[in-house]
Design an enzyme around this catalytic site. Sequence first.
Site, PDB file in Angstrom:
ATOM      1  N   GLU A 134      62.616   5.962  54.876  1.00 62.54           N
ATOM      2  CA  GLU A 134      61.376   5.180  54.851  1.00 62.54           C
ATOM      3  C   GLU A 134      61.047   4.625  53.462  1.00 62.54           C
ATOM      4  O   GLU A 134      60.432   3.567  53.340  1.00 62.54           O
ATOM      5  CB  GLU A 134      60.194   5.994  55.368  1.00 62.54           C
TER       6      GLU A 134
ATOM      7  N   PHE B 251      52.490  19.279  64.709  1.00 61.56           N
ATOM      8  CA  PHE B 251      53.847  18.919  64.311  1.00 61.56           C
ATOM      9  C   PHE B 251      53.871  17.486  63.766  1.00 61.56           C
ATOM     10  O   PHE B 251      53.373  16.565  64.396  1.00 61.56           O
ATOM     11  CB  PHE B 251      54.796  19.051  65.505  1.00 61.56           C
ATOM     12  N   GLN B 252      54.445  17.306  62.598  1.00 58.60           N
ATOM     13  CA  GLN B 252      54.550  16.009  61.918  1.00 58.60           C
ATOM     14  C   GLN B 252      53.184  15.359  61.693  1.00 58.60           C
ATOM     15  O   GLN B 252      53.048  14.147  61.760  1.00 58.60           O
ATOM     16  CB  GLN B 252      55.488  15.061  62.670  1.00 58.60           C
TER      17      GLN B 252
ATOM     18  N   LYS C 131      48.862   8.300  68.090  1.00 55.01           N
ATOM     19  CA  LYS C 131      49.776   7.858  69.143  1.00 55.01           C
ATOM     20  C   LYS C 131      49.024   7.428  70.405  1.00 55.01           C
ATOM     21  O   LYS C 131      49.384   6.432  71.035  1.00 55.01           O
ATOM     22  CB  LYS C 131      50.753   8.992  69.472  1.00 55.01           C
TER      23      LYS C 131
ATOM     24  N   MET D   5      68.023   5.606  29.629  1.00 53.34           N
ATOM     25  CA  MET D   5      66.779   5.421  28.889  1.00 53.34           C
ATOM     26  C   MET D   5      66.267   6.748  28.336  1.00 53.34           C
ATOM     27  O   MET D   5      65.856   6.845  27.184  1.00 53.34           O
ATOM     28  CB  MET D   5      65.729   4.750  29.779  1.00 53.34           C
TER      29      MET D   5
END
Lengths: 566, 163
Positions: A52, A114-115, A164, A473
């Site tokens: 993602e 969950f999630q 959802k 760097m």
Amino acid sequence: MKLLTGAQILIHTLIEQGADVVFGYPGGAVLNIYDALYEMRGEIRHVLVSHEQGAAHAADGYARSTGRTGVVIATSGPGATNLVTGIAAAYHDSVPLIAVTGNVTRDLIGRASFQEVDIVGITAPIVKRNYFVRQTEALADTVREAFEVANSGRKGPVLIDIPKDVTAQQARWSPGPRFCPRPAPRPPDAEIRAAAEMIEKSARPLIYSGGGVAFSDAQDRLRAFAEKIRAPVCTSMMGLGAIPASSPHNLGLVGMHGTAASNMAVSRCDLLIAIGARFSDRVAGNRLKFAQDAAILHIDIDRSEIAKNVPVDLALTGDAGECLERLTALLPDGPSPQKAEWLHEVLRHKAMNALPDAAGEGDEVNPREVILALQKVAGPDLIVATDVGQHQMFVAQYYPFQRARAFLSSCGLGAMGYGLGAANGAAVGNPGRPVALVTGDGSFHMNLQELAVSVTNKLPVVVTVMNNGVLGMVHQWQNLFYGGRYSSTELGRETDFVKLAEAFGAAGLRIRKRSEILPALTRAFAVGGPCVVDCVIDARQRVFPIIPPGAASEDMIYSEYSEEQR
Amino acid sequence: MKSILSVLVENRAGILARTAGLFARRGFNIESLAVGETSDPTVSRMTIVVDGDAGVIGQVEKQLNKQIDVIKVRSLDGGETIRRELALIKVAVGAQNRGQITDITAIMKANIVDLSPTTATVEIADTPERVRQLLGLLEPYGIVEMARTGMVALQSGNNGIGE
């Protein structure tokens, strides 16, 4: 008026607001949304990423390079948290981005389901606005408002979190108009007149332009303004391309790794005109000494930037292009000997204090030469993305950007791993244009899984890995400021980037000698699909000049030997 | 159902946002939230009025108790409590009806704290019921603007949650 599910409403409204592509990754909480995407696949393209974070950077790269709004979709929980770095990068650099996240159903919210994460709470400080949509009926207008917010005033990311069951329920939907950004503030005529007088009175004006010029599509107006007042122009990283590199007014990058000419001009000018720029610490390392002998005129669309980092003498709060146009119209034509003399002085200084030589010695591959070769091989249409580190500074210093929206880099957040996603997004948004990612072996390792996306979608992205085996760097800072104690910056990895490219289904090439630079890059761009070019460079390459953090421009270090040279 | 929660927290930056976030995430509706120092400057007291059933309030109480920066939480629903709210109400009045406003404020034990030719600003510090009552009385004259602190409360007598 149609009866649609929340998911269908979301997709219909995204299309209505002008989205032709979304970047994302499916998951449990966005199953309904992905079903609607499947249904509407003829009208909106979905680009599946590997992670993602890559989707958020892709939407960002798409937005920066096209000027349109980037859209990214992720599922709840880890999908949403993986977006966070990408959203923060867009926020730092004022990129219009809509992030859509699914969440668990409403009855499961707040139960550590969950999630489930509170992504609205997590992203609060890094978005212009975020929404938790509780009712399907509110969804369409929320999406419309999100586009308006992301594109009004100073642009930036907006997040929409949708449970959802809100995507499953039905509501009535009818098409609405495409968003219209709220009008920018317009400075009164008296302020424009006062600014014009300030400019007229000044003998040594300097323009410092930032990302706001490109966001306002004001490159032509900036050029006309600079030419009329005979002012040299230095730019922040975000401002690269605001004035063509070939313009005689262009001094290049200003600040920490800026050119000697830019930083000298900042110290010597009597009027600094900042346009769509914010005096960040990378530009004004020492805020008290920055342009301390100059009056400061600050033009910015975001009122909260005025006098935030440095005190200003006069501010115009408004759109950069509009302010420049009105200012230019008020200013008299005709020569100003003082200003002409000043421009001449600055340009003489520029000619005498060029950046370190880009040519390698003997067979040595100089990363600067590779960067210049990219432009020679790929031509003026090339879009250049970078990651973060030495290679990024080499691009900012050396690549001759002729136009805006051609440089994609995480300038404010400085997120390593930004580049490949951004390059993919730019390639999706600009079919037919060549795209290059300049990265380092450290940065590339952070999100190289996005190479799979370049391959699947046959994106013509040429990845140039400046491979020096160190985190360049940080290594450089350890060398300069930590007595050469290289703590965890020597990578000791055995990654073979050519084999890696081939394993992903991309082409792989290697540059070991200076003479191989042009032939290898020519072959890379001829592939027409993703190609990784492993450029083996010396770990002792340093980015110069550098103004040490917190120091002023007179403390600039020009090379490793500059102490002895003085 | 409205409940009053009295919460002692460490007086530290960010705690207000953290507590408010706790409510927002679960969609609980905060009616008012007042914060101020206690006699111990390192401790602040939050008085939160929240709308929800007993289950919701119980859950909120437990979630608050779990926060490291929260010292004590007490629901003030049972037992006697002293409840007060401060409101500043700017009313549109001219010379002809100013007398009526003076009468109302006197009867309600409120004060007129500012006057102009077209407005009067009334201050009241009283129970939420009395504040509402005063508002009802002033409304017909036209309320120009209003600021309310939200309720603060303490248990009466010797009872308390301590500081």
